[in-house]
Design a protein around this motif. Sequence first.
Motif, mmCIF file in Angstrom:
data_model
loop_
_atom_site.group_PDB
_atom_site.id
_atom_site.type_symbol
_atom_site.label_atom_id
_atom_site.label_comp_id
_atom_site.label_asym_id
_atom_site.label_seq_id
_atom_site.Cartn_x
_atom_site.Cartn_y
_atom_site.Cartn_z
ATOM 1 N N ASP A 115 11.200 2.988 3.137
ATOM 2 C CA ASP A 115 9.950 3.673 3.445
ATOM 3 C C ASP A 115 8.914 2.593 3.735
ATOM 4 O OD1 ASP A 115 7.519 4.993 3.494
ATOM 5 O OD2 ASP A 115 7.980 6.298 1.798
ATOM 6 N N TYR A 116 8.608 2.386 5.010
ATOM 7 C CA TYR A 116 7.745 1.266 5.393
ATOM 8 C C TYR A 116 6.346 1.400 4.817
ATOM 9 C CZ TYR A 116 6.691 -2.697 8.530
ATOM 10 O OH TYR A 116 6.378 -3.934 9.056
ATOM 11 N N HIS A 117 5.891 2.614 4.599
ATOM 12 C CA HIS A 117 4.570 2.797 4.007
ATOM 13 C C HIS A 117 4.509 2.189 2.607
ATOM 14 C CE1 HIS A 117 4.371 5.933 7.168
ATOM 15 N NE2 HIS A 117 3.088 5.662 7.157
ATOM 16 N N LYS A 118 5.624 2.175 1.920
ATOM 17 C CA LYS A 118 5.671 1.583 0.580
ATOM 18 C C LYS A 118 6.072 0.117 0.620
ATOM 19 C CE LYS A 118 6.832 5.945 -1.732
ATOM 20 N NZ LYS A 118 7.847 6.666 -2.564
ATOM 21 N N GLU A 119 6.912 -0.247 1.563
ATOM 22 C CA GLU A 119 7.433 -1.608 1.614
ATOM 23 C C GLU A 119 6.421 -2.611 2.154
ATOM 24 O OE1 GLU A 119 10.353 -2.913 0.584
ATOM 25 O OE2 GLU A 119 10.806 -0.951 -0.293
ATOM 26 N N LEU A 120 5.569 -2.189 3.069
ATOM 27 C CA LEU A 120 4.675 -3.120 3.739
ATOM 28 C C LEU A 120 3.526 -3.520 2.818
ATOM 29 C CD1 LEU A 120 3.914 -4.703 6.242
ATOM 30 C CD2 LEU A 120 2.723 -2.678 7.108
ATOM 31 N N ILE A 121 3.535 -4.789 2.395
ATOM 32 C CA ILE A 121 2.480 -5.272 1.495
ATOM 33 C C ILE A 121 1.808 -6.530 2.014
ATOM 34 C CG2 ILE A 121 3.598 -4.274 -0.545
ATOM 35 C CD1 ILE A 121 4.351 -7.240 -1.280
ATOM 36 N N GLY A 122 2.132 -6.973 3.252
ATOM 37 C CA GLY A 122 1.498 -8.168 3.770
ATOM 38 C C GLY A 122 1.931 -8.467 5.186
ATOM 39 N N GLY A 123 1.234 -9.391 5.820
ATOM 40 C CA GLY A 123 1.558 -9.750 7.186
ATOM 41 C C GLY A 123 0.994 -11.095 7.574
ATOM 42 N N ARG A 124 1.197 -11.433 8.843
ATOM 43 C CA ARG A 124 0.604 -12.645 9.424
ATOM 44 C C ARG A 124 0.053 -12.284 10.793
ATOM 45 N NH1 ARG A 124 4.552 -16.886 9.172
ATOM 46 N NH2 ARG A 124 3.590 -17.557 7.218
ATOM 47 N N THR A 125 -1.199 -12.632 11.035
ATOM 48 C CA THR A 125 -1.842 -12.293 12.295
ATOM 49 C C THR A 125 -1.362 -13.210 13.420
ATOM 50 O OG1 THR A 125 -3.711 -13.768 11.885
ATOM 51 C CG2 THR A 125 -3.913 -11.488 11.109
ATOM 52 N N PRO A 126 -1.462 -12.751 14.667
ATOM 53 C CA PRO A 126 -1.136 -13.610 15.806
ATOM 54 C C PRO A 126 -2.008 -14.864 15.831
ATOM 55 C CG PRO A 126 -1.291 -11.316 16.494
ATOM 56 C CD PRO A 126 -1.790 -11.379 15.089
ATOM 57 N N CYS A 127 -1.373 -16.010 16.036
ATOM 58 C CA CYS A 127 -2.075 -17.285 16.173
ATOM 59 C C CYS A 127 -2.945 -17.622 14.963
ATOM 60 C CB CYS A 127 -2.910 -17.329 17.442
ATOM 61 S SG CYS A 127 -1.952 -17.043 18.939
#
Length: 394
Positions: A210-222
Amino acid sequence: MREVSRRGILGLGMGAAASLAVAGCSSGSGTPKPAKKTTQAKPIGDGSTSKGEQRPADPKPERLAPGQKPPQFVVFSWDGAGEVGNGLFPRFRKLAKDHGATMTFFLSGIYCLPESKKSLYRPPNNPVGASDIGYLTDEHIKETLRNVREAWLEGHEIGTHFNGHFCSGSGSVENWTSAQWKSEIDQAMSFVTEWRTNTRFTDVEPLPFDYHKELIGGRTPCLKGQTNLLPTARELGWRYDASSPGGLQVWPSKKQGVWDFPLQQIPFPGHTFEVLSMDYNILANQSQNSTNAPPANYPGWRKQATDAYIAGFNRAYETNRAPFFIGNHFEQWNGGIYMDAVEEALKHMADEKRKDVRLVSFKQFTDWMDAQDPAVLADLRGLGVGQAWSASGH
């Protein structure tokens, strides 16, 4: 292959058995063992994602006691995380498996969206359907989905690299407002969770989370736009962000209530300056942004890139034990030398002689940070780059 996975002993440092009584924590479950899969996954929404299939459990973080030396954490992360037929996604999944590592794959949402449906993407400050990275072919979308599925089942983290990768001009992510970041994230979420509707694929299994639960962070372009992203990230309940450029090899802190895990300046062999711990930044300094430079340079550059990663690792491991963050792309730039450098560096870090090294995902490292005594973390943050850890001082 390791008999004991580094995932299963995430929180244990040197002299682990002796330190457990001091730390007042259990050792967790040891080598993670996948639970039995259910006979049938339970679909979510249109069946693009599902729940019910299980994977190795994340290790239980150990709480450091005052004066206890921390493990050396290393996070290998991948921007875009698409499989375009060059075999790099499965190559590094296998490498991770062979060495008991987990990684973070920052998936670009439009890698799940057919180009024929690009009008569904409405990027902030850019024309409808625009993207500074290419849309994938149908077959490459399928391969990406299959690799993302298998990566998650193997224990890796699936984060986000957002969508169109706009890095310049008036449409750059650097200029987006917090509300525009919210729109970009919502769209990335929809492309990942509604790929079956958008592609009509019937021969690809659902993503098993369930991506709504799994997604806890990211990295922006550039590595741009973090300031305005963070209020939205906090509102969405994200626990970390890996978008900050030019960090140092010191223990991280939070920005606006979100853990800030920057790429870091590391030694660059043969130069008096340091280089950011990402493959593209090493390339930019070697071939002035050319991704297809004269092959005669490749052996020397490959060694220089490998040695840079190892020098960054060694500096942290031998001194303040700051976590080491490495950013990568599934690209064959300059003959694939940066992929070779990452592989050789990982093998060096995973050497059996170093029992206190943990090759983990950002999620697992976040779990560990959240489990620590704030006073202990404050002491660790007091250590500068290359400043030796000592039980008496920190």
